[in-house]
Design an enzyme around this catalytic site. Structure first.
Site, PDB file in Angstrom:
ATOM      1  CB  CYS A   1      12.026  33.964  34.687  1.00 28.05           C
ATOM      2  SG  CYS A   1      11.609  35.552  34.479  1.00 28.05           S
TER       3      CYS A   1
ATOM      4  NE  ARG B   1      14.595  34.448  31.213  1.00 30.90           N
ATOM      5  CZ  ARG B   1      15.447  33.844  32.114  1.00 30.90           C
ATOM      6  NH1 ARG B   1      16.451  33.113  31.672  1.00 30.90           N
ATOM      7  NH2 ARG B   1      16.066  34.115  33.293  1.00 30.90           N
TER       8      ARG B   1
END
Length: 117
Positions: A74, A79
């Site tokens: 990410c 994430r």
């Protein structure tokens, strides 16, 4: 053809190179050949992970079935850690490896290629 898969867990705008996101990225874009699946797709409206079969189906639709090494990334590894957790801990994809340097690291290395659009 690469034996490993690279999974971009960022937003569509980040994946297309229309935004660098909130991270310290020097360039906008994505790792060439990466598969895109925003990590937020893994969550229900209450912010909980979807049921097992729905999660498995989402990854299968993206071409990820756990048979190959897969590196989610990410902006900075947070994430993608959620996606790694789903793949490795919930779905049992033993070959999932989080790319913790993620786009913040990749984008700062001018010798590494990027794709946009």
């Amino acid at each position: 053809k690469l034996s490993a898969q690279v999974l971009d867990c960022r937003t569509t705008m980040e994946h297309l190179g229309e935004s660098t996101g909130a991270q310290t990225a020097l360039r906008a874009g994505r790792i060439p050949g990466s598969i895109h699946m925003n990590w937020e797709l893994l969550l229900d409206n209450d912010g909980r992970f979807l049921p097992y079969e729905q999660l498995r189906s989402l990854y299968a639709a993206a071409g990820i079935d756990g048979s190959r090494e897969v590196f989610p990334y990410c902006g900075g590894g947070i994430r993608s850690a959620a996606s790694w957790f789903v793949m490795h801990e919930l779905l049992g994809f033993e070959r999932a490896r989080n790319y913790d340097g993620s786009w913040a690291e990749w984008s700062q290395r001018p010798e590494l290629p990027i794709e946009t659009g």
